[in-house]
Design a protein around this motif. Structure first.
Motif, short mmCIF file in Angstrom:
data_model
loop_
_atom_site.label_atom_id
_atom_site.label_comp_id
_atom_site.label_asym_id
_atom_site.label_seq_id
_atom_site.Cartn_x
_atom_site.Cartn_y
_atom_site.Cartn_z
N UNK A 215 42.75 36.68 41.69
CA UNK A 215 44.11 36.92 42.17
C UNK A 215 44.37 36.28 43.53
N UNK A 216 43.35 36.21 44.39
CA UNK A 216 43.54 35.59 45.71
C UNK A 216 43.83 34.10 45.56
N UNK A 217 43.00 33.39 44.78
CA UNK A 217 43.17 31.95 44.63
C UNK A 217 44.45 31.63 43.87
N UNK A 218 44.79 32.45 42.89
CA UNK A 218 46.02 32.21 42.15
C UNK A 218 47.23 32.36 43.06
N UNK A 219 47.25 33.42 43.86
CA UNK A 219 48.39 33.66 44.74
C UNK A 219 48.57 32.52 45.74
N UNK A 220 47.48 32.10 46.36
CA UNK A 220 47.57 31.01 47.34
C UNK A 220 47.91 29.70 46.65
N UNK A 221 47.37 29.48 45.45
CA UNK A 221 47.67 28.25 44.73
C UNK A 221 49.12 28.16 44.32
N UNK A 222 49.69 29.26 43.88
CA UNK A 222 51.11 29.28 43.51
C UNK A 222 51.97 28.95 44.71
N UNK A 223 51.61 29.49 45.88
CA UNK A 223 52.37 29.21 47.09
C UNK A 223 52.20 27.75 47.52
N UNK A 224 50.98 27.23 47.44
CA UNK A 224 50.72 25.87 47.92
C UNK A 224 51.41 24.81 47.08
N UNK A 225 51.55 25.04 45.78
CA UNK A 225 52.06 24.00 44.88
C UNK A 225 53.56 24.11 44.62
N UNK A 226 54.23 25.14 45.17
CA UNK A 226 55.67 25.24 44.96
C UNK A 226 56.35 23.96 45.47
N UNK A 227 57.35 23.40 44.74
CA UNK A 227 58.11 23.97 43.62
C UNK A 227 57.52 23.70 42.23
N UNK A 228 56.32 23.13 42.16
CA UNK A 228 55.70 22.90 40.86
C UNK A 228 55.41 24.24 40.19
N UNK A 229 55.85 24.45 38.94
CA UNK A 229 55.59 25.72 38.28
C UNK A 229 54.12 25.90 37.92
N UNK A 230 53.58 27.06 38.26
CA UNK A 230 52.19 27.39 37.96
C UNK A 230 52.17 28.71 37.19
N UNK A 231 51.64 28.66 35.97
CA UNK A 231 51.44 29.89 35.21
C UNK A 231 50.01 30.33 35.47
N UNK A 232 49.85 31.53 36.00
CA UNK A 232 48.53 32.01 36.39
C UNK A 232 47.89 32.92 35.37
N UNK A 233 46.61 32.68 35.07
CA UNK A 233 45.82 33.54 34.20
C UNK A 233 44.61 34.02 35.00
N UNK A 234 44.50 35.31 35.18
CA UNK A 234 43.36 35.85 35.93
C UNK A 234 42.07 35.71 35.12
N UNK A 235 41.02 35.28 35.82
CA UNK A 235 39.74 35.22 35.13
C UNK A 235 39.14 36.63 35.03
N UNK A 236 38.22 36.78 34.11
CA UNK A 236 37.50 38.05 33.95
C UNK A 236 36.17 37.92 34.69
N UNK A 237 35.79 38.98 35.40
CA UNK A 237 34.62 38.89 36.29
C UNK A 237 33.61 39.99 35.95
N UNK A 238 32.94 39.87 34.82
CA UNK A 238 31.98 40.91 34.43
C UNK A 238 30.77 41.00 35.35
N UNK A 239 30.46 39.93 36.09
CA UNK A 239 29.31 39.91 36.99
C UNK A 239 29.73 39.89 38.46
N UNK A 240 30.98 40.19 38.73
CA UNK A 240 31.48 40.15 40.09
C UNK A 240 32.19 38.84 40.37
N UNK A 241 32.74 38.71 41.57
CA UNK A 241 33.51 37.50 41.91
C UNK A 241 32.64 36.26 41.99
#
Length: 279
Positions: A215-241
């Motif tokens: 969620x941290x990288x997605x949020x910053x990436x969406x902000x950095x690349x605006x106005x380019x549309x970014x659809x974000x999918x959160x990764x699953x972290x069964x072993x931690x970040x």
């Protein structure tokens, strides 16, 4: 960590995140309006010494600014509620990213709401805005941008330098992502961080990004690349970040089906981080 996407997450979770976002943005809008009003009220008495009309000129400017904030808020609110592309939808997404989000984080911190919850709600709403705003594109205009932590930590292949080094053993999601690349012809890249991700975006110039990250990288990436549309999918972290993470391939494929124009020729490319795009 659950995958955040309107298509696969529980409806109750998605509604809760939307309610949090709408609630915070409503209070943020109110705070901004009150602040602007105070800009007029506080110096009201002293402005008479400058010119008798000074306080009314300042008042008119403040009211105009309050009006703009309210228009932006209601436009964004209706866009979220109706899930339909409204006039100025891209501007509403921009106001969310550049104006409301920082204020919402500060407000959430002040009232004890964790930043993680605010970021998750932002990603969820951003995805809905992108779905309402974005059209359909040729495969070569879409970029699948993946984090390096999807690769198996015990793998000795250097995929961040050449994604074609993958032997597709199936021990990590990269084999499935490469299959999606082959099937649909979209661009696929792995980024080791924000700087590399920005270089890939500048290099390829996609019209749409489907990004997988925390969620941290997605949020910053969406902000950095605006106005380019970014659809974000959160990764699953069964072993931690940042260790042996995974992603829901059906969600990624469903998004490809949503954004790819079936009438345009297949012209995808696989690129490797730090190298020129290869046809």
């Amino acid at each position: 960590m659950q995958v955040v996407a309107p298509l696969d997450q529980p409806r109750s979770v998605h509604r809760a995140r939307k309610r949090l976002f709408v609630g915070l943005i409503s209070v943020s809008c109110l705070v901004m309006c009150v602040f602007l009003a105070l800009l007029w009220v506080v110096p009201y008495i002293g402005l008479d010494t400058i010119h008798p009309a000074a306080k009314w000129v300042l008042g008119a400017l403040v009211i105009a600014l309050i009006g703009l904030v309210c228009v932006a808020y209601w436009g964004l609110f209706l866009n979220i509620v109706t899930k339909k592309p409204l006039p100025g939808a891209r501007r509403f997404r921009g106001l969310t990213i550049k104006l409301f989000l920082p204020l919402m984080v500060l407000l959430g911190r002040a009232i004890g709401i964790r930043k993680e919850h605010i970021m998750l709600s932002f990603i969820s709403v951003n995805n809905e805005l992108v779905l309402a705003e974005a059209g359909r594109y040729a495969p070569g205009e879409i970029l699948l941008l993946m984090p390096h932590c999807l690769q198996n930590s015990r793998c000795d292949r250097r995929l961040t330098y050449d994604i074609n080094n993958c032997v597709r053993c199936g021990k990590c999601p990269m084999a499935g992502l490469l299959e999606l690349h082959d099937r649909y012809g979209v661009n696929l890249a792995i980024a080791t961080g924000g700087t590399v991700a920005r270089r890939i975006v500048v290099q390829l110039r996609p019209r749409l990004i489907i990004a997988v990250a925390c969620y941290r990288d997605l949020s910053s990436g969406i902000q950095d690349t605006y106005p380019l549309p970014v659809f974000g999918v959160l990764n699953e972290r069964p072993h931690g970040p940042c260790l042996d993470t995974t992603v829901s391939l059906p969600v990624v494929e469903k998004m490809l089906g949503r954004f790819i124009d079936p009438n345009k020729a297949k012209d995808g490319r696989t690129i490797s981080t730090g190298q020129a795009a290869q046809s």
